[in-house]
Design a protein around this motif. Structure first.
Motif, PDB file in Angstrom:
ATOM      1  N   LEU A 293      46.713  11.145  84.458  1.00 41.71           N
ATOM      2  CA  LEU A 293      47.144  10.786  83.107  1.00 41.71           C
ATOM      3  C   LEU A 293      45.949  10.780  82.149  1.00 41.71           C
ATOM      4  CD1 LEU A 293      49.251   9.748  81.100  1.00 41.71           C
ATOM      5  CD2 LEU A 293      48.818   7.424  81.957  1.00 41.71           C
ATOM      6  N   ALA A 294      44.820  10.225  82.612  1.00 39.86           N
ATOM      7  CA  ALA A 294      43.630  10.203  81.755  1.00 39.86           C
ATOM      8  C   ALA A 294      43.152  11.628  81.458  1.00 39.86           C
ATOM      9  CB  ALA A 294      42.528   9.401  82.444  1.00 39.86           C
ATOM     10  N   LEU A 295      43.203  12.499  82.460  1.00 37.92           N
ATOM     11  CA  LEU A 295      42.776  13.881  82.246  1.00 37.92           C
ATOM     12  C   LEU A 295      43.742  14.635  81.344  1.00 37.92           C
ATOM     13  CD1 LEU A 295      41.597  14.849  85.844  1.00 37.92           C
ATOM     14  CD2 LEU A 295      40.179  14.272  83.873  1.00 37.92           C
ATOM     15  N   ALA A 296      45.028  14.444  81.562  1.00 37.34           N
ATOM     16  CA  ALA A 296      46.018  15.138  80.737  1.00 37.34           C
ATOM     17  C   ALA A 296      45.963  14.664  79.292  1.00 37.34           C
ATOM     18  CB  ALA A 296      47.426  14.929  81.307  1.00 37.34           C
ATOM     19  N   SER A 297      45.623  13.398  79.081  1.00 40.15           N
ATOM     20  CA  SER A 297      45.525  12.877  77.713  1.00 40.15           C
ATOM     21  C   SER A 297      44.393  13.531  76.946  1.00 40.15           C
ATOM     22  CB  SER A 297      45.314  11.361  77.741  1.00 40.15           C
ATOM     23  OG  SER A 297      46.409  10.715  78.351  1.00 40.15           O
ATOM     24  N   GLY A 298      43.412  14.067  77.672  1.00 45.39           N
ATOM     25  CA  GLY A 298      42.321  14.764  77.005  1.00 45.39           C
ATOM     26  C   GLY A 298      42.778  15.996  76.246  1.00 45.39           C
ATOM     27  N   MET A 299      44.006  16.475  76.554  1.00 44.43           N
ATOM     28  CA  MET A 299      44.560  17.631  75.852  1.00 44.43           C
ATOM     29  C   MET A 299      44.683  17.370  74.359  1.00 44.43           C
ATOM     30  SD  MET A 299      48.220  19.472  76.647  1.00 44.43           S
ATOM     31  CE  MET A 299      47.836  19.549  78.388  1.00 44.43           C
TER      32      MET A 299
END
Length: 604
Positions: A293-299
């Motif tokens: 989730l933290a990585l995808a939020s970087g989008m």
């Protein structure tokens, strides 16, 4: 014969490379390998970052299950080490690529502006802004774009892993995506426009400051310091508005995403927590969901990256406008002109749609000295600049010794036609280098001979180190500077010499001495002398009288002098009826104003 240096049309679909991309691509040619290695390092690091949540979940699961944790822990440690090494190597590599790209792009921009010369539509302040600000912004575009693309790819991979780990959590995050994408897209557009407006306002302030510094003596003498300060800073409100627009755009997107992203995280974690409560997801899986989730939020949480790309794109677009204007292209002919005879046929030059020269015909006999006279604004300097292609006509043809100038390579043309200007710019470290500029191997004897012909040798020898005196330590009047510029032109063994009011800063007695020396030195060479004094015209073989965009009369000065209109060209001096104007009176040359900043570039 058409004017060159006009703006090239933008490339359409399937056409040429867009001008905003051409200079950036050319500047990055030497650093493509570094950028490729940087991209590989970024991809490897992205792969590690995407793998870490799964590896961490595996290690935690092993601990919870009481199984051997050494294998998962070792894999996790190795992945973190590889990621750290990639990040440590990527930083200096990106900085090196940006620095080299900025250097190359500045060199290309300076070279292009110099190649445009008088054709350049940019004032000095605008040109400096392009080199100092726009170039480094544009040079950073590839690295920033690569970093953003890899980050986006990482976010997409993390979203796919989120779907694979728990599809309900992945679906929840995906439903929030359209809103965040729209916010980010709007931010990019608005930030790009604001950045371009900001750079434009900065350029106008720079232009005004350069012009004010050039005329600082006039400003002080007139007591208009406050007025000129207001004029220079007139674009300041526009600059402030553009800066505030950028801040406002960033503020709006930050608070919107600042609310949307935490809300999305809460919803995703709530869905994942329910999955753990119902046994559809293990606690270790919840840890993986949190990481993905933290990585995808970087989008969407890339405000700084998006702002950097918007600035880089604005810089690239501004540079693209510079490179849209094509410099003159030389011919490929190898024919050598038979002599220094110059012929202009049907020449028309327009400025802002109005003709400056219109269907003009003129012959300069080989080896003759021809004075070009006319009222202020008649187009004398425009006509003089045509011979060496400092500008090109919109219509008509110009030839030297029977060879059209468009057929001559530019380097060959520069050896055939030499210009001396009213306000010459001097280049080089010493007086010798200033005179020999463009001919570094010339002997001191030749330099002294040219200086003597220009009546400059006497004052040069009075300098502390003579011809070796540094230019920056050589205080010169306008007339002395003009004589050095004339010596530089006389040093070149050309077929045609164009003296564009090159002795206007001299008193009449010194001008007469210079004229005699120049006549002796350039015997047998064609000379076009832009003249404002009747005495100067009288010393030439023929006079071309320019009036209304055409040659009104051509002949010896003493024959033309019978025409009251011709005498009126020289003002009160002509009204006296004296054949050669007023008697020479020795006087100190008046200080010359600085050259118009938009015409500072001299073609070598």
């Amino acid at each position: 014969m058409k004017r060159t240096g006009a703006a090239a049309p933008a490339a359409g679909p399937g056409g040429r490379t867009h001008p905003a991309r051409r200079p950036v691509r050319a500047a990055l040619a030497p650093v493509r390998l570094r950028l490729a290695v940087l991209a590989v390092l970024m991809v490897v690091r992205m792969s590690v970052v995407v793998a870490v949540p799964a590896l961490l979940a595996t290690a935690v699961g092993a601990v919870l299950d009481g199984t051997d944790v050494r294998g998962p822990a070792a894999l996790l440690a190795a992945a973190l080490a590889v990621g750290g090494l990639c990040e440590a190597a990527a930083g200096p590599l990106a900085s090196s690529a940006n620095a080299t790209g900025t250097h190359r792009l500045r060199m290309l921009t300076v070279r292009h502006l110099l190649a445009l010369g008088p054709r350049s539509p940019y004032a000095v302040g605008e040109a400096v802004t392009q080199v100092v600000q726009s170039a480094p912004m544009a040079a950073g575009l590839p690295a920033r774009a690569a970093e953003s693309a890899v980050s986006l790819l990482c976010s997409v991979a993390a979203l796919a892993a989120l779907w694979w780990t728990n599809w309900q959590a992945g679906l929840t995050f995906t439903l929030a995506m359209p809103v965040t994408v729209l916010i980010a897209q709007r931010f990019m557009n608005e930030a790009g426009v604001a950045q371009e407006n900001y750079l434009g306002a900065q350029s106008r302030i720079a232009d005004g400051l350069v012009a004010a510094l050039a005329g600082v003596r006039t400003i002080r003498a007139a007591g208009t310091l406050a007025t000129e300060t207001d004029r220079v800073l007139e674009p300041l409100p526009e600059l402030s508005a553009a800066g505030r627009a950028m801040w406002r755009t960033e503020r709006d997107v930050v608070w919107r995403l600042g609310l949307l992203l935490p809300l999305t995280d809460v919803l995703v974690l709530a869905v994942a927590g329910l999955a753990v409560a119902h046994g559809r997801l293990s606690p270790a899986g919840l840890l993986a969901v949190t990481g993905y989730l933290a990585l995808a939020s970087g989008m969407v949480d890339q405000i700084d990256a998006l702002l950097g790309i918007a600035q880089a794109r604005a810089g690239a677009r501004r540079l693209g406008e510079v490179f849209r204007h094509e410099p003159p292209a030389g011919g490929a002919g190898s024919t050598t002109p038979a002599d220094g005879g110059v012929r202009l046929r049907g020449v028309t030059v327009r400025h802002a749609g109005e003709p400056v020269l219109e269907r003009l015909d003129l012959n300069l006999p080989a080896g003759a000295a021809v004075a070009l006279v006319g009222r202020t604004g008649a187009g004398k300097s425009v006509l003089a600049g045509l011979l060496g292609r400092l500008t090109d006509p919109d219509e008509g043809e110009i030839s030297i010794g029977g060879v059209p100038v468009l057929d001559l390579p530019l380097d060959r043309l520069r050896t055939l036609v030499v210009h001396a200007f009213e306000r010459p710019e001097l280049y080089g470290r010493t007086v010798h280098e200033a005179i020999s500029f463009g001919r570094p191997g010339v002997s001191r004897e030749d330099v002294v001979r040219a200086a003597r012909a220009a009546q400059a040798d006497r004052f040069v020898r009075r300098l502390p180190a003579g011809y070796d005196t540094p230019l920056e330590e050589t205080p010169m009047s306008g007339g002395e500077r003009q004589r050095l510029g004339l010596a530089r032109a006389l040093l070149r063994p050309a077929l045609v010499h164009v003296l564009d009011d090159a002795t206007s800063g001299l008193d009449t007695a010194t001008e007469a001495e210079v004229s005699r020396s120049v006549t002796d030195l350039l015997a047998g060479r064609t000379r076009l002398v832009v003249a404002h004094r009747a005495a100067t015209a009288a010393r030439c073989d023929f006079v071309a009288w320019l009036d209304g965009g055409r040659i009104r009369a051509f002949g010896p000065h003493d024959l033309l002098w019978a025409d009251p209109g011709y005498r009126a060209v020289f003002g009160p001096a002509g009204a006296t009826g004296s054949l050669a104007g007023p008697d020479p009176v020795k006087k100190e040359p008046e200080p010359m104003k600085k050259e118009d900043e938009r015409c500072r570039v001299e073609h070598r």
